[in-house]
Scaffold this motif. Structure first.
Motif, PDB file in Angstrom:
ATOM      1  N   UNK A 186       0.536  -1.277   0.239  1.00 13.14           N
ATOM      2  CA  UNK A 186      -0.256   0.036  -0.109  1.00 13.14           C
ATOM      3  C   UNK A 186       0.736   1.254  -0.117  1.00 13.14           C
ATOM      4  N   UNK A 187       0.849   2.396  -0.718  1.00 14.99           N
ATOM      5  CA  UNK A 187       1.837   3.145  -0.718  1.00 14.99           C
ATOM      6  C   UNK A 187       0.892   4.238  -0.374  1.00 14.99           C
ATOM      7  N   UNK A 188       1.311   5.643  -0.240  1.00 18.63           N
ATOM      8  CA  UNK A 188       0.476   6.614   0.904  1.00 18.63           C
ATOM      9  C   UNK A 188       1.301   7.757   0.920  1.00 18.63           C
ATOM     10  N   UNK A 189       1.108   8.845   1.778  1.00 14.10           N
ATOM     11  CA  UNK A 189       1.151  10.536   1.683  1.00 14.10           C
ATOM     12  C   UNK A 189       3.142  10.245   1.608  1.00 14.10           C
ATOM     13  N   UNK A 190       4.095  11.050   1.150  1.00 10.59           N
ATOM     14  CA  UNK A 190       5.595  11.071   1.383  1.00 10.59           C
ATOM     15  C   UNK A 190       6.122   9.648   0.275  1.00 10.59           C
ATOM     16  N   UNK A 191       5.164   9.143  -0.294  1.00  9.81           N
ATOM     17  CA  UNK A 191       6.324   8.054  -1.387  1.00  9.81           C
ATOM     18  C   UNK A 191       6.519   6.402  -0.204  1.00  9.81           C
ATOM     19  N   UNK A 192       5.751   5.997   0.786  1.00 12.97           N
ATOM     20  CA  UNK A 192       6.178   5.443   1.280  1.00 12.97           C
ATOM     21  C   UNK A 192       5.093   4.011   0.563  1.00 12.97           C
ATOM     22  N   UNK A 193       6.191   3.189   0.853  1.00 14.47           N
ATOM     23  CA  UNK A 193       5.896   1.562   0.942  1.00 14.47           C
ATOM     24  C   UNK A 193       5.020   0.990   1.751  1.00 14.47           C
ATOM     25  N   UNK A 194       4.001   0.335   2.836  1.00 11.21           N
ATOM     26  CA  UNK A 194       4.197  -0.299   3.666  1.00 11.21           C
ATOM     27  C   UNK A 194       4.208  -1.982   2.956  1.00 11.21           C
ATOM     28  N   UNK A 195       3.957  -2.540   3.623  1.00  6.93           N
ATOM     29  CA  UNK A 195       3.929  -4.392   3.130  1.00  6.93           C
ATOM     30  C   UNK A 195       3.469  -4.451   4.406  1.00  6.93           C
TER      31      UNK A 195
ATOM     32  N   UNK B   3      10.002  12.042  -2.363  1.00  6.25           N
ATOM     33  CA  UNK B   3       8.200  12.151  -1.706  1.00  6.25           C
ATOM     34  C   UNK B   3       7.476  12.359  -2.824  1.00  6.25           C
ATOM     35  N   UNK B   4       7.258  11.901  -4.269  1.00  5.84           N
ATOM     36  CA  UNK B   4       5.900  12.461  -5.121  1.00  5.84           C
ATOM     37  C   UNK B   4       5.178  10.751  -4.434  1.00  5.84           C
ATOM     38  N   UNK B   5       3.596  10.955  -4.846  1.00  7.81           N
ATOM     39  CA  UNK B   5       2.907  10.247  -4.765  1.00  7.81           C
ATOM     40  C   UNK B   5       3.495   9.007  -6.282  1.00  7.81           C
ATOM     41  N   UNK B   6       2.881   8.053  -5.293  1.00  9.55           N
ATOM     42  CA  UNK B   6       2.665   7.021  -6.289  1.00  9.55           C
ATOM     43  C   UNK B   6       1.517   5.941  -6.816  1.00  9.55           C
ATOM     44  N   UNK B   7       1.598   6.978  -7.912  1.00 10.87           N
ATOM     45  CA  UNK B   7       0.471   6.282  -9.223  1.00 10.87           C
ATOM     46  C   UNK B   7      -0.153   4.456  -8.790  1.00 10.87           C
ATOM     47  N   UNK B   8       0.662   3.826  -8.622  1.00  9.90           N
ATOM     48  CA  UNK B   8       0.879   2.667  -9.655  1.00  9.90           C
ATOM     49  C   UNK B   8       1.866   1.907  -8.685  1.00  9.90           C
ATOM     50  N   UNK B   9       1.487   0.173  -8.410  1.00  9.07           N
ATOM     51  CA  UNK B   9       2.993  -0.913  -8.271  1.00  9.07           C
ATOM     52  C   UNK B   9       2.450  -1.642  -8.792  1.00  9.07           C
ATOM     53  N   UNK B  10       3.079  -2.541  -8.970  1.00  9.51           N
ATOM     54  CA  UNK B  10       3.344  -3.908  -9.490  1.00  9.51           C
ATOM     55  C   UNK B  10       4.052  -4.934  -9.228  1.00  9.51           C
ATOM     56  N   UNK B  11       3.948  -6.521  -9.012  1.00  8.04           N
ATOM     57  CA  UNK B  11       4.836  -7.024  -8.308  1.00  8.04           C
ATOM     58  C   UNK B  11       5.659  -7.521  -9.276  1.00  8.04           C
ATOM     59  N   UNK B  12       6.557  -8.147  -9.590  1.00 10.07           N
ATOM     60  CA  UNK B  12       7.464  -9.084 -11.032  1.00 10.07           C
ATOM     61  C   UNK B  12       6.881 -10.562 -10.566  1.00 10.07           C
ATOM     62  N   UNK B  13       6.507 -11.062 -11.632  1.00  6.58           N
ATOM     63  CA  UNK B  13       5.809 -12.636 -11.704  1.00  6.58           C
ATOM     64  C   UNK B  13       6.489 -13.421 -10.379  1.00  6.58           C
ATOM     65  N   UNK B  14       7.587 -13.285 -10.126  1.00  5.90           N
ATOM     66  CA  UNK B  14       9.015 -13.800  -9.661  1.00  5.90           C
ATOM     67  C   UNK B  14       8.819 -13.498  -8.114  1.00  5.90           C
ATOM     68  N   UNK B  15       7.949 -12.692  -7.971  1.00  2.99           N
ATOM     69  CA  UNK B  15       7.859 -12.070  -6.300  1.00  2.99           C
ATOM     70  C   UNK B  15       9.228 -11.061  -6.382  1.00  2.99           C
ATOM     71  N   UNK B  16      10.393 -11.500  -6.689  1.00  2.00           N
ATOM     72  CA  UNK B  16      11.489 -10.541  -6.286  1.00  2.00           C
ATOM     73  C   UNK B  16      11.104  -9.116  -6.450  1.00  2.00           C
TER      74      UNK B  16
END
Length: 321
Positions: free
Chosen positions: A174-183, A203-216
């Protein structure tokens, strides 16, 4: 005609990609698109309130449905190839159905999901069960189960949230303010995040997140037109790329199925491909559709789809055209 395998991708094949099919019967912008994980299907939504289903193996439009009452914004497939989850664009502040579980087979709404008070800007389904997540401009992420109307969990946060499951369904980001990604651990998200990543200096807003197929690896696309590939285990930045500004359009980037390349739109109307191992640009194409606001690579094919205002394109290696 030889069919190229996704395991055979190399710089030459990437450079050879060109438009194999084009659909221009939309009115207005295409809002979102999604590939089914195992079937040769693509679904799109548009400002014309349409949901359209395509056969990607044959480059054919299979079905169009219109949703004038609710509109059609974010969309993603469920496990079933004829079922999708679609977010609404209308009457959200009045407590209307912000999300709908739709059957494309017989054009029925199978279930409504109420809760969000503003537009849903991020939507994803679990690859392993009936869970799905939605992130909204009301600063909440909601966790749902397709079989139940009621929300199963709520995360309240600052900023515009973006959500993504990893390909094993064990972790979500989940992305949130300040460009942080929480797992979060999908099975115990109520205990809070188990890790937090920051992209150093941005610290820009994150518009989109994708994981690679291998999860790495994780792919981040930001409001500042930067694209980052992070190590999904420790958050270390593997590489970063920049594209031209697109002030009126959010751009999207995508991994290839082998996780070795990134493809992205740009504000100058081009599409770009980079090699992650070499951190170098491999290809630059004229998109022929203006700024591509939607871009995804098919999970099992050497093919990607790019869309913008009124136009959807399928890109394939030119030796298969």
């Amino acid at each position: 005609m030889r069919t190229t395998s996704v395991s055979e991708l190399n710089d030459g094949i990437i450079r050879s990609m060109s438009i194999g099919a084009l659909f221009s019967d939309f009115v207005g912008k295409i809002n979102a698109l999604d590939f089914h994980r195992t079937a040769d299907l693509l679904v799109t939504t548009g400002e014309d309130d349409s949901v359209r289903l395509y056969d990607i193996a044959n480059g054919k439009l299979l079905k169009t449905t219109h949703h004038k009452k609710h509109g059609a914004d974010r969309i993603c497939f469920t496990h079933h190839p004829s079922s999708v989850i679609c977010s609404s664009t209308r009457n959200l502040d009045s407590g209307a159905e912000s999300l709908r579980y739709l059957s494309m087979y017989d054009n029925r709404c199978l279930r409504y999901f109420k809760g969000h008070k503003e537009r849903v800007v991020s939507l994803c389904t679990s690859p392993v069960d009936d869970s799905f997540m939605s992130g909204s401009l009301d600063h909440t992420v909601r966790i749902w189960d397709l079989r139940v109307n009621a929300c199963q969990g709520i995360l309240r946060l600052r900023g515009r949230p973006t959500v993504a499951y990893d390909q094993q369904g064990l972790v979500f980001a989940v992305s949130m303010e300040g460009g942080a990604i929480k797992l979060f651990d999908s099975r115990s998200y109520d205990k809070g995040p188990f890790d937090t990543f920051l992209v150093g200096g941005d610290m820009a807003e994150i518009w989109d997140i994708k994981f690679s197929n291998d999860g790495k690896s994780m792919l981040l696309t930001t409001k500042s037109n930067n694209i980052y590939v992070l190590d999904a285990y420790n958050g270390e930045k593997r590489c970063g790329f920049s594209v031209d500004a697109s002030p009126n359009t959010t751009i999207e980037s995508t991994f290839t199925p082998d996780g070795q390349y990134v493809i992205s739109g740009s504000g100058d109307g081009t599409l770009n491909a980079w090699s992650i191992p070499t951190r170098s640009k491999v290809a630059n194409w004229d998109s022929q559709i203006g700024v591509a606001s939607c871009l995804k690579w098919a999970p099992r094919r050497v093919m990607f789809a790019a869309a913008s205002v009124g136009v959807l394109t399928f890109w394939i290696p030119n030796d298969t055209i």
